[in-house]
Design a protein around this motif. Sequence first.
Motif, PDB file in Angstrom:
ATOM      1  N   GLU A 128       0.835  -1.194   0.000  1.00 24.22           N
ATOM      2  CA  GLU A 128       0.000   0.000   0.000  1.00 24.22           C
ATOM      3  C   GLU A 128       0.874   1.250   0.000  1.00 24.22           C
ATOM      4  OE1 GLU A 128      -4.196  -1.161   2.126  1.00 24.22           O
ATOM      5  OE2 GLU A 128      -2.646  -0.227   3.362  1.00 24.22           O
ATOM      6  N   ARG A 129       0.449   2.241  -0.763  1.00 22.28           N
ATOM      7  CA  ARG A 129       1.141   3.525  -0.804  1.00 22.28           C
ATOM      8  C   ARG A 129       0.109   4.649  -0.770  1.00 22.28           C
ATOM      9  NH1 ARG A 129       5.976   4.226  -4.952  1.00 22.28           N
ATOM     10  NH2 ARG A 129       6.857   2.865  -3.324  1.00 22.28           N
ATOM     11  N   PHE A 130       0.354   5.605   0.104  1.00 21.80           N
ATOM     12  CA  PHE A 130      -0.516   6.762   0.284  1.00 21.80           C
ATOM     13  C   PHE A 130       0.279   8.001  -0.099  1.00 21.80           C
ATOM     14  CE2 PHE A 130      -1.641   3.414   3.162  1.00 21.80           C
ATOM     15  CZ  PHE A 130      -3.035   3.426   3.273  1.00 21.80           C
ATOM     16  N   VAL A 131      -0.270   8.830  -0.995  1.00 19.74           N
ATOM     17  CA  VAL A 131       0.440  10.036  -1.428  1.00 19.74           C
ATOM     18  C   VAL A 131      -0.512  11.216  -1.396  1.00 19.74           C
ATOM     19  CG1 VAL A 131       2.119   8.821  -2.855  1.00 19.74           C
ATOM     20  CG2 VAL A 131      -0.039   9.542  -3.859  1.00 19.74           C
ATOM     21  N   GLY A 132       0.027  12.412  -1.077  1.00 20.06           N
ATOM     22  CA  GLY A 132      -0.826  13.581  -1.042  1.00 20.06           C
ATOM     23  C   GLY A 132      -0.035  14.867  -1.048  1.00 20.06           C
ATOM     24  N   GLY A 133      -0.634  15.895  -1.649  1.00 11.27           N
ATOM     25  CA  GLY A 133      -0.028  17.209  -1.724  1.00 11.27           C
ATOM     26  C   GLY A 133       0.016  17.702  -3.148  1.00 11.27           C
ATOM     27  N   LEU A 134       0.252  19.012  -3.308  1.00 11.81           N
ATOM     28  CA  LEU A 134       0.344  19.626  -4.632  1.00 11.81           C
ATOM     29  C   LEU A 134      -0.930  19.390  -5.449  1.00 11.81           C
ATOM     30  CD1 LEU A 134       4.037  18.646  -5.475  1.00 11.81           C
ATOM     31  CD2 LEU A 134       3.206  20.729  -4.382  1.00 11.81           C
ATOM     32  N   GLY A 135      -2.072  19.368  -4.743  1.00 11.79           N
ATOM     33  CA  GLY A 135      -3.355  19.329  -5.429  1.00 11.79           C
ATOM     34  C   GLY A 135      -4.010  17.977  -5.593  1.00 11.79           C
ATOM     35  N   PRO A 147      -9.051   7.735  -4.603  1.00 11.59           N
ATOM     36  CA  PRO A 147      -8.742   9.007  -3.951  1.00 11.59           C
ATOM     37  C   PRO A 147      -8.728   8.852  -2.435  1.00 11.59           C
ATOM     38  CG  PRO A 147     -10.515   9.255  -5.568  1.00 11.59           C
ATOM     39  CD  PRO A 147     -10.308   7.787  -5.374  1.00 11.59           C
ATOM     40  N   LEU A 148      -7.947   9.698  -1.788  1.00  8.75           N
ATOM     41  CA  LEU A 148      -7.972   9.796  -0.333  1.00  8.75           C
ATOM     42  C   LEU A 148      -8.901  10.935   0.061  1.00  8.75           C
ATOM     43  CD1 LEU A 148      -4.192   9.485   0.623  1.00  8.75           C
ATOM     44  CD2 LEU A 148      -5.965   7.740   0.865  1.00  8.75           C
ATOM     45  N   LYS A 149      -9.777  10.662   1.022  1.00 11.63           N
ATOM     46  CA  LYS A 149     -10.701  11.672   1.514  1.00 11.63           C
ATOM     47  C   LYS A 149     -11.048  11.359   2.958  1.00 11.63           C
ATOM     48  CE  LYS A 149     -13.643  15.094   1.419  1.00 11.63           C
ATOM     49  NZ  LYS A 149     -13.141  16.490   1.430  1.00 11.63           N
ATOM     50  N   THR A 150     -10.818  12.318   3.845  1.00 14.10           N
ATOM     51  CA  THR A 150     -11.188  12.110   5.241  1.00 14.10           C
ATOM     52  C   THR A 150     -12.701  12.037   5.373  1.00 14.10           C
ATOM     53  OG1 THR A 150     -11.153  14.499   5.644  1.00 14.10           O
ATOM     54  CG2 THR A 150      -9.128  13.266   6.113  1.00 14.10           C
ATOM     55  N   ARG A 151     -13.176  11.337   6.404  1.00 11.11           N
ATOM     56  CA  ARG A 151     -14.621  11.182   6.556  1.00 11.11           C
ATOM     57  C   ARG A 151     -15.193  12.310   7.422  1.00 11.11           C
ATOM     58  NH1 ARG A 151     -15.235   5.572  10.014  1.00 11.11           N
ATOM     59  NH2 ARG A 151     -14.258   6.253  11.982  1.00 11.11           N
ATOM     60  N   ALA A 197      -2.215   7.460   7.921  1.00 10.02           N
ATOM     61  CA  ALA A 197      -2.677   7.060   6.598  1.00 10.02           C
ATOM     62  C   ALA A 197      -4.141   6.643   6.629  1.00 10.02           C
ATOM     63  CB  ALA A 197      -1.813   5.918   6.069  1.00 10.02           C
ATOM     64  N   LEU A 198      -4.545   5.931   7.687  1.00  6.50           N
ATOM     65  CA  LEU A 198      -5.952   5.538   7.813  1.00  6.50           C
ATOM     66  C   LEU A 198      -6.851   6.742   8.000  1.00  6.50           C
ATOM     67  CD1 LEU A 198      -5.651   2.362  10.086  1.00  6.50           C
ATOM     68  CD2 LEU A 198      -6.131   2.445   7.627  1.00  6.50           C
ATOM     69  N   LEU A 199      -6.374   7.765   8.683  1.00  6.32           N
ATOM     70  CA  LEU A 199      -7.157   8.988   8.821  1.00  6.32           C
ATOM     71  C   LEU A 199      -7.360   9.633   7.454  1.00  6.32           C
ATOM     72  CD1 LEU A 199      -6.758  11.602  11.668  1.00  6.32           C
ATOM     73  CD2 LEU A 199      -7.408  12.269   9.366  1.00  6.32           C
ATOM     74  N   PRO A 220       2.916  12.617   7.063  1.00  7.26           N
ATOM     75  CA  PRO A 220       1.513  12.541   7.481  1.00  7.26           C
ATOM     76  C   PRO A 220       0.763  13.859   7.383  1.00  7.26           C
ATOM     77  CG  PRO A 220       2.855  11.241   8.966  1.00  7.26           C
ATOM     78  CD  PRO A 220       3.809  11.983   8.065  1.00  7.26           C
ATOM     79  N   ILE A 221       1.403  14.967   7.713  1.00  9.54           N
ATOM     80  CA  ILE A 221       0.728  16.260   7.601  1.00  9.54           C
ATOM     81  C   ILE A 221       0.306  16.520   6.162  1.00  9.54           C
ATOM     82  CG2 ILE A 221       1.079  18.764   7.712  1.00  9.54           C
ATOM     83  CD1 ILE A 221       2.843  18.271  10.185  1.00  9.54           C
ATOM     84  N   ALA A 222       1.224  16.337   5.222  1.00 10.71           N
ATOM     85  CA  ALA A 222       0.898  16.582   3.821  1.00 10.71           C
ATOM     86  C   ALA A 222      -0.234  15.684   3.342  1.00 10.71           C
ATOM     87  CB  ALA A 222       2.144  16.390   2.955  1.00 10.71           C
ATOM     88  N   LEU A 223      -0.182  14.403   3.724  1.00  9.38           N
ATOM     89  CA  LEU A 223      -1.233  13.461   3.323  1.00  9.38           C
ATOM     90  C   LEU A 223      -2.597  13.885   3.842  1.00  9.38           C
ATOM     91  CD1 LEU A 223       0.365   9.958   4.016  1.00  9.38           C
ATOM     92  CD2 LEU A 223      -0.281  10.882   1.793  1.00  9.38           C
ATOM     93  N   ILE A 224      -2.661  14.163   5.129  1.00  7.52           N
ATOM     94  CA  ILE A 224      -3.950  14.442   5.759  1.00  7.52           C
ATOM     95  C   ILE A 224      -4.524  15.761   5.264  1.00  7.52           C
ATOM     96  CG2 ILE A 224      -5.045  14.994   7.973  1.00  7.52           C
ATOM     97  CD1 ILE A 224      -3.126  12.853   9.188  1.00  7.52           C
ATOM     98  N   GLU A 225      -3.701  16.779   5.157  1.00 13.06           N
ATOM     99  CA  GLU A 225      -4.207  18.058   4.664  1.00 13.06           C
ATOM    100  C   GLU A 225      -4.683  17.934   3.221  1.00 13.06           C
ATOM    101  OE1 GLU A 225      -1.770  21.166   7.540  1.00 13.06           O
ATOM    102  OE2 GLU A 225      -1.096  20.873   5.468  1.00 13.06           O
TER     103      GLU A 225
END
Length: 264
Positions: A128-135, A147-151, A197-199, A220-225
């Motif tokens: 598993e790989r989680f990536v986030g940031g830069l839009g 897609p990643l999206k917080t609930r 990552a689960l968040l 984690p900050i970049a992913l979650i934001e």
Amino acid sequence: MVGFDRAEIADVAGAAADAAGAVILPYFRQMNLGMENKDAAGFDPVTIADRAAEEAMRDVLSERRPGDGILGEELGFTEGDTGLTWVLDPIDGTRGFISGTPTWGVLVALSDATGPRFGLMDQPYIGERFVGGLGYAEMHGPLGRRPLKTRAVRNLGDATLFTTFPEVGSQTEAVAFRAVSERVQLTRYGMDCYAYALLAAGQVDLVIEAGLNAYDVHAPIALIEAAGGVVTNWTGGPAHGGGRILAAATPGIHAQAIDILMNY
């Protein structure tokens, strides 16, 4: 951020994570880890795999992005001249790693003077790989990409809360954590970076920790934001320096948790 595009940064970060995973996996669930304790007053393990993986990541970054700085858990800070710094934790969750649980991860972030702008968390054993940031924010694994999206849980009483250690930090910090824990629906322990990552993936609602370092939190900050969540310290300020961390799926849940934490 100037001088590159999102695809380039994602590709470089992925190559660094791939290099780390190739080094780490032969050691996972093996007996000879070359483990040492970095904390004479407690237990802070490091293994051969930690150090070798960071060296492999640095080799990729030095070749692909030679002007950028690098901050890593094991090998410290290397200054760059672009104003950008790669922040690395080759095995976040070494206690889980030496215990054989696949809850550790490879963390790669790219940050500027304002904090993290891009983050990646890779769990190579389960793919598993989680990536986030830069839009954008996404994960990919055995079931493909999504897609990643917080609930959008609204009430603290319906929330799921994670932390790594039941004692959290100091005695005062542990009391503060329990004050939040008593209000949520479910509290779980021991997930290290995988909890963040689960968040981001919409599975849990809060992560509360203390005593963290910058290399623990930049990715984690970049992913979650990027996934729609909020990450601050316990007083609502920037969290990328480490210390006391509050990560929340929504501003509303964040506000409810911080109202409790700020009393301690």
